[in-house]
Design a protein around this motif. Structure first.
Motif, PDB file in Angstrom:
ATOM      1  N   ILE A  56      42.013  33.863  52.998  1.00 25.25           N
ATOM      2  CA  ILE A  56      42.338  35.133  52.332  1.00 25.25           C
ATOM      3  C   ILE A  56      42.475  34.925  50.818  1.00 25.25           C
ATOM      4  O   ILE A  56      41.991  35.734  50.008  1.00 25.25           O
ATOM      5  CB  ILE A  56      43.635  35.719  52.915  1.00 25.25           C
ATOM      6  N   GLN A  57      43.129  33.835  50.420  1.00 21.80           N
ATOM      7  CA  GLN A  57      43.275  33.540  48.998  1.00 21.80           C
ATOM      8  C   GLN A  57      41.921  33.272  48.340  1.00 21.80           C
ATOM      9  O   GLN A  57      41.687  33.673  47.195  1.00 21.80           O
ATOM     10  CB  GLN A  57      44.210  32.344  48.806  1.00 21.80           C
ATOM     11  N   SER A  58      41.011  32.618  49.097  1.00 21.13           N
ATOM     12  CA  SER A  58      39.668  32.376  48.571  1.00 21.13           C
ATOM     13  C   SER A  58      38.928  33.696  48.351  1.00 21.13           C
ATOM     14  O   SER A  58      38.219  33.876  47.351  1.00 21.13           O
ATOM     15  CB  SER A  58      38.892  31.476  49.538  1.00 21.13           C
ATOM     16  N   MET A  59      39.096  34.636  49.290  1.00 19.61           N
ATOM     17  CA  MET A  59      38.499  35.966  49.124  1.00 19.61           C
ATOM     18  C   MET A  59      39.026  36.623  47.841  1.00 19.61           C
ATOM     19  O   MET A  59      38.262  37.181  47.050  1.00 19.61           O
ATOM     20  CB  MET A  59      38.854  36.855  50.322  1.00 19.61           C
ATOM     21  N   ALA A  60      40.339  36.547  47.703  1.00 16.59           N
ATOM     22  CA  ALA A  60      40.960  37.191  46.540  1.00 16.59           C
ATOM     23  C   ALA A  60      40.455  36.576  45.237  1.00 16.59           C
ATOM     24  O   ALA A  60      40.191  37.292  44.258  1.00 16.59           O
ATOM     25  CB  ALA A  60      42.477  37.080  46.638  1.00 16.59           C
ATOM     26  N   ARG A  61      40.305  35.243  45.190  1.00 11.51           N
ATOM     27  CA  ARG A  61      39.817  34.583  43.979  1.00 11.51           C
ATOM     28  C   ARG A  61      38.413  35.044  43.613  1.00 11.51           C
ATOM     29  O   ARG A  61      38.065  35.133  42.432  1.00 11.51           O
ATOM     30  CB  ARG A  61      39.822  33.069  44.172  1.00 11.51           C
ATOM     31  N   SER A  62      37.614  35.343  44.608  1.00  9.28           N
ATOM     32  CA  SER A  62      36.234  35.765  44.335  1.00  9.28           C
ATOM     33  C   SER A  62      36.142  37.253  44.000  1.00  9.28           C
ATOM     34  O   SER A  62      35.126  37.708  43.473  1.00  9.28           O
ATOM     35  CB  SER A  62      35.341  35.452  45.537  1.00  9.28           C
ATOM     36  N   MET A  63      37.211  37.997  44.259  1.00 12.84           N
ATOM     37  CA  MET A  63      37.199  39.435  43.997  1.00 12.84           C
ATOM     38  C   MET A  63      38.006  39.833  42.759  1.00 12.84           C
ATOM     39  O   MET A  63      37.712  40.855  42.136  1.00 12.84           O
ATOM     40  CB  MET A  63      37.749  40.195  45.218  1.00 12.84           C
ATOM     41  N   VAL A  64      39.021  39.051  42.429  1.00 12.68           N
ATOM     42  CA  VAL A  64      39.902  39.369  41.308  1.00 12.68           C
ATOM     43  C   VAL A  64      39.482  38.552  40.084  1.00 12.68           C
ATOM     44  O   VAL A  64      39.237  37.348  40.198  1.00 12.68           O
ATOM     45  CB  VAL A  64      41.373  39.057  41.668  1.00 12.68           C
ATOM     46  N   PRO A  65      39.375  39.169  38.903  1.00 14.29           N
ATOM     47  CA  PRO A  65      39.043  38.416  37.689  1.00 14.29           C
ATOM     48  C   PRO A  65      39.992  37.229  37.507  1.00 14.29           C
ATOM     49  O   PRO A  65      41.194  37.334  37.762  1.00 14.29           O
ATOM     50  CB  PRO A  65      39.218  39.440  36.569  1.00 14.29           C
ATOM     51  N   SER A  66      39.444  36.112  37.066  1.00 12.08           N
ATOM     52  CA  SER A  66      40.219  34.878  36.987  1.00 12.08           C
ATOM     53  C   SER A  66      41.480  35.011  36.135  1.00 12.08           C
ATOM     54  O   SER A  66      42.530  34.456  36.467  1.00 12.08           O
ATOM     55  CB  SER A  66      39.345  33.745  36.434  1.00 12.08           C
ATOM     56  N   GLY A  67      41.391  35.763  35.060  1.00 19.84           N
ATOM     57  CA  GLY A  67      42.551  35.919  34.192  1.00 19.84           C
ATOM     58  C   GLY A  67      43.669  36.748  34.803  1.00 19.84           C
ATOM     59  O   GLY A  67      44.788  36.761  34.287  1.00 19.84           O
ATOM     60  N   GLN A  68      43.382  37.436  35.906  1.00 24.61           N
ATOM     61  CA  GLN A  68      44.361  38.298  36.540  1.00 24.61           C
ATOM     62  C   GLN A  68      44.824  37.771  37.900  1.00 24.61           C
ATOM     63  O   GLN A  68      45.768  38.303  38.485  1.00 24.61           O
ATOM     64  CB  GLN A  68      43.765  39.703  36.745  1.00 24.61           C
ATOM     65  N   PHE A  69      44.191  36.705  38.361  1.00 32.31           N
ATOM     66  CA  PHE A  69      44.466  36.266  39.733  1.00 32.31           C
ATOM     67  C   PHE A  69      45.907  35.818  39.943  1.00 32.31           C
ATOM     68  O   PHE A  69      46.519  36.141  40.962  1.00 32.31           O
ATOM     69  CB  PHE A  69      43.522  35.136  40.149  1.00 32.31           C
TER      70      PHE A  69
END
Length: 244
Positions: A153-166
């Motif tokens: 789930i965290q990997s999904m979020a990293r690929s969907m959320v801009p890196s500066g906001q993750f």
């Protein structure tokens, strides 16, 4: 004694005497004509007697002309003094106006600088918000699974959320659900990664919201962007209020 209209001498001091009163002048002349041999009591009286004698040397017909010339000279001197004073006043006014103009220009320049800096800041902030809204990967790009681990789930979020906001995004999920996409609040019924209430809010991001964490992530990111501007702004609010 005067011989005819001959003038033996006229001095500048005579001009000063000419501007004196007629009584004083006549009295001085009479004093000299009577043959008074007494010395003046002081230097001022001596100078006055001498000047009166010089005026007496001027023919009677020319004394008025001498007096007029003296008055003209005095008027000219006063006019020059007035012109000098006016020039000084004008110069002072010019210096004051130049100083005021310089201050006004400096203030205008500072205001323009501050405005430009503010506009640049606003443009930069708009870019950041635009970047935070553009996910690098859409929820529909993930293949459905029967179950998901926290790491997935965290990997999904990293690929969907801009890196500066993750990190801000992750902080909120940590506090809300500990990355459990099936988490349910027993008392309120809040559901999923973001504890949406009512749970049906997730449906705006996809019909599979109950079984697909990517759909919940999409909804949570859209919610933070639309309500607060970015995940980091949402996290700042959460820190101050312990809800968002």
């Amino acid at each position: 004694m005067l011989e005819g209209n001959r003038v033996s001498r006229i001095s500048v001091r005579g001009f000063a005497v000419a501007s004196a009163t007629a009584v004083t002048t006549v009295g001085a002349v009479v004093g000299v004509a009577s043959g008074s041999t007494g010395q003046p009591s002081n230097e001022a009286e001596a100078a006055t007697a001498s000047d009166a004698t010089l005026l007496a040397d001027v023919p009677v017909g020319q004394q008025a002309q001498v007096q007029t010339s003296s008055l003209q000279q005095q008027a000219q001197t006063q006019a020059i003094a007035a012109d000098t004073a006016a020039q000084k006043t004008a110069e002072e006014s010019a210096r004051k106006k130049a100083a005021e103009d310089a201050i006004a220009k400096q203030q205008d320049a500072q205001a323009a600088k501050e405005k430009a800096e503010q506009e640049a800041k606003e443009r930069e902030e708009a870019k950041k918000q635009a970047a935070s809204r553009s996910a690098t990967r859409d929820a529909s790009s993930f293949a459905p699974q029967s179950s998901y681990s926290v790491a997935q789930i965290q990997s999904m979020a990293r690929s969907m959320v801009p890196s500066g906001q993750f990190q801000c995004f992750s902080n909120i999920v940590d506090h809300e659900s500990s990355w459990n996409y099936k988490a349910v609040n027993a008392s309120s019924g809040a559901y999923g990664l973001f504890q949406a209430l009512p749970a049906g809010k997730y449906a705006s991001a996809g019909a599979d919201w109950q079984t697909n964490p990517a759909t919940q992530i999409k909804w949570g990111l859209n919610y933070m962007n639309s309500r607060y501007g970015s995940p980091c702004e949402a996290w700042s609010f959460w820190q101050a209020n312990h809800w968002y």
